[in-house]
Design a protein around this motif. Structure first.
Motif, short mmCIF file in Angstrom:
data_model
loop_
_atom_site.label_atom_id
_atom_site.label_comp_id
_atom_site.label_asym_id
_atom_site.label_seq_id
_atom_site.Cartn_x
_atom_site.Cartn_y
_atom_site.Cartn_z
N PHE A 73 7.56 5.04 9.78
CA PHE A 73 6.70 4.43 8.77
C PHE A 73 6.06 3.16 9.32
CE2 PHE A 73 9.95 6.69 6.26
CZ PHE A 73 9.13 7.50 5.48
N ASP A 74 4.87 2.86 8.84
CA ASP A 74 4.19 1.62 9.19
C ASP A 74 4.81 0.50 8.34
OD1 ASP A 74 2.52 -0.54 9.57
OD2 ASP A 74 0.65 0.57 9.29
N ASP A 75 5.67 -0.30 8.97
CA ASP A 75 6.39 -1.31 8.19
C ASP A 75 5.58 -2.57 7.93
OD1 ASP A 75 6.47 -2.67 10.59
OD2 ASP A 75 8.62 -2.38 10.92
N SER A 76 4.31 -2.56 8.33
CA SER A 76 3.44 -3.67 7.94
C SER A 76 2.89 -3.47 6.53
CB SER A 76 2.27 -3.81 8.93
OG SER A 76 1.35 -2.73 8.80
N LEU A 77 3.03 -2.24 6.01
CA LEU A 77 2.56 -1.93 4.66
C LEU A 77 3.66 -2.22 3.64
CD1 LEU A 77 0.79 1.49 5.34
CD2 LEU A 77 -0.29 -0.74 5.07
N LYS A 78 3.30 -2.77 2.51
CA LYS A 78 4.26 -3.03 1.45
C LYS A 78 4.23 -1.95 0.37
CE LYS A 78 4.56 -7.98 2.22
NZ LYS A 78 4.55 -9.33 1.63
N PHE A 80 -5.02 -0.84 -1.05
CA PHE A 80 -6.14 -1.48 -0.36
C PHE A 80 -5.80 -1.76 1.10
CE2 PHE A 80 -8.27 -5.43 0.98
CZ PHE A 80 -9.58 -4.98 0.97
N GLN A 81 -4.60 -2.24 1.35
CA GLN A 81 -4.17 -2.55 2.71
C GLN A 81 -4.15 -1.29 3.57
OE1 GLN A 81 -0.10 -3.78 3.11
NE2 GLN A 81 -0.45 -4.85 5.04
N ARG A 82 -3.64 -0.19 3.02
CA ARG A 82 -3.55 1.06 3.78
C ARG A 82 -4.94 1.53 4.22
NH1 ARG A 82 -4.21 6.37 2.29
NH2 ARG A 82 -4.26 5.84 0.07
N GLN A 83 -5.89 1.52 3.29
CA GLN A 83 -7.22 2.02 3.63
C GLN A 83 -8.01 1.04 4.51
OE1 GLN A 83 -9.56 4.23 0.84
NE2 GLN A 83 -7.91 4.25 -0.66
N SER A 84 -7.81 -0.24 4.31
CA SER A 84 -8.59 -1.22 5.10
C SER A 84 -8.13 -1.25 6.55
CB SER A 84 -8.48 -2.62 4.48
OG SER A 84 -7.15 -3.09 4.52
#
Length: 305
Positions: free
Chosen positions: A174-179, A228-232
């Protein structure tokens, strides 16, 4: 493959000891052979008074580990580093798996040779079924639409997902920069590799509906900033990111007319009062999302987990 392959169940937890105990009780009594599964609980820096380690020690199938980096995806990744299973199952500390959850999840995977992801049913329950709150009514028509998530986003909520260990070896963790939305981002990688993704209603867990405005607000702002973070992250130019932000903001500030029409046509709501309550909640969600987008846009930290 073994009829009963080894399964590692991964559960992140943050300050949720009481509900974790109920989850572990349900997992202790699965119909799957006890020698063929383990439960890995990752304490994501919970406050000491929640006694997560002591709770985990009460269950023979459960193992405790700790992840200091904030975020459920960082915690799940930590669980993957010690998991022994060729099959990986995910659920959350506030979920109660049915007795055949593990057996049905494994069977669903084995029955589909090219399957990379099984998304199970997430059945909501209310604190008081005879008197649900407006928030619970809203959740009953919006929360955890696993089948829709697979169809539209090629991912599913990790409250109820089965996959193989080799899938992580191939597409990464998983991308752990995403919340938030990290489960959808990971699911997209699985989909892009050509693996089938299947919704399995018989693979069922129970999840409490959020019942208060504060609970709903915390979930709303987490999802708003996470989506928003995921798509940006996939965009390269500042102009593209700005247009994405404006699109999200416009969407959340636009009155949810289509949703209101569906609510007033929904036979599950017996009274005009219930329909109005659910409609009011949707306005709250939309405008809370818009506020969170503005906060994050102007440099504020997005919500934890």
């Amino acid at each position: 493959m073994n009829v009963f392959p080894m399964v590692s169940i991964i559960i992140p937890v943050y300050n949720d000891g009481l509900r974790l105990k109920k989850c572990l009780e349900a997992l202790e009594n699965q119909s799957y052979p006890t020698d063929n599964y383990e439960v890995i609980v990752i304490d994501n820096a919970s406050d000491e008074e929640h006694n997560i380690k002591d709770i985990v020690s009460q269950f023979s199938q459960a193992h405790y580990t700790y992840e200091a980096k904030q975020g459920s995806y960082a915690a799940r990744n930590k669980g993957l580093t010690i998991a022994k299973g060729e099959i990986i199952a995910f659920t959350d500390s506030d979920c109660i798996p049915t007795i055949n959850w593990l057996k049905n999840g494994v069977n669903a995977l084995l029955a589909n040779p090219n399957c990379g992801l099984i998304a199970g049913k997430i059945e909501l329950f209310f604190r008081n079924p005879s008197q649900p709150t407006a928030i619970e009514l809203y959740e009953s028509v919006t929360a955890f639409p696993q089948e829709k998530l697979l169809a539209e986003y090629h991912g599913a909520a990790t409250a109820n997902v089965f996959t193989y260990r080799h899938i992580f070896d191939e597409v990464g963790c998983f991308d752990d920069s995403l919340k938030s939305n990290g489960d959808l981002e990971w699911g997209n990688r699985v989909y892009e590799k050509g693996y089938e993704q299947i919704y399995a209603e018989e693979v069922c867990i129970f999840h409490p509906a959020r019942h208060s405005w504060s609970q709903l607000y915390q979930r709303t702002i987490r999802l708003a900033s996470g989506s928003f973070q995921r798509q940006s992250k996939a965009l390269t130019s500042s102009l593209q990111k700005q247009l994405l932000f404006l699109g999200y903001l416009r969407y959340n500030l636009t009155p949810p007319i289509n949703f209101l029409i569906k609510v007033f046509r929904d036979q599950r709501f017996q009274s005009l009062e219930e329909k109005l309550q659910v409609s009011l909640v949707m306005f709250f969600v939309r405008y809370s999302s818009a506020w969170e987008l503005l906060r994050v846009k102007f440099g504020k930290e997005s919500a934890r987990l």
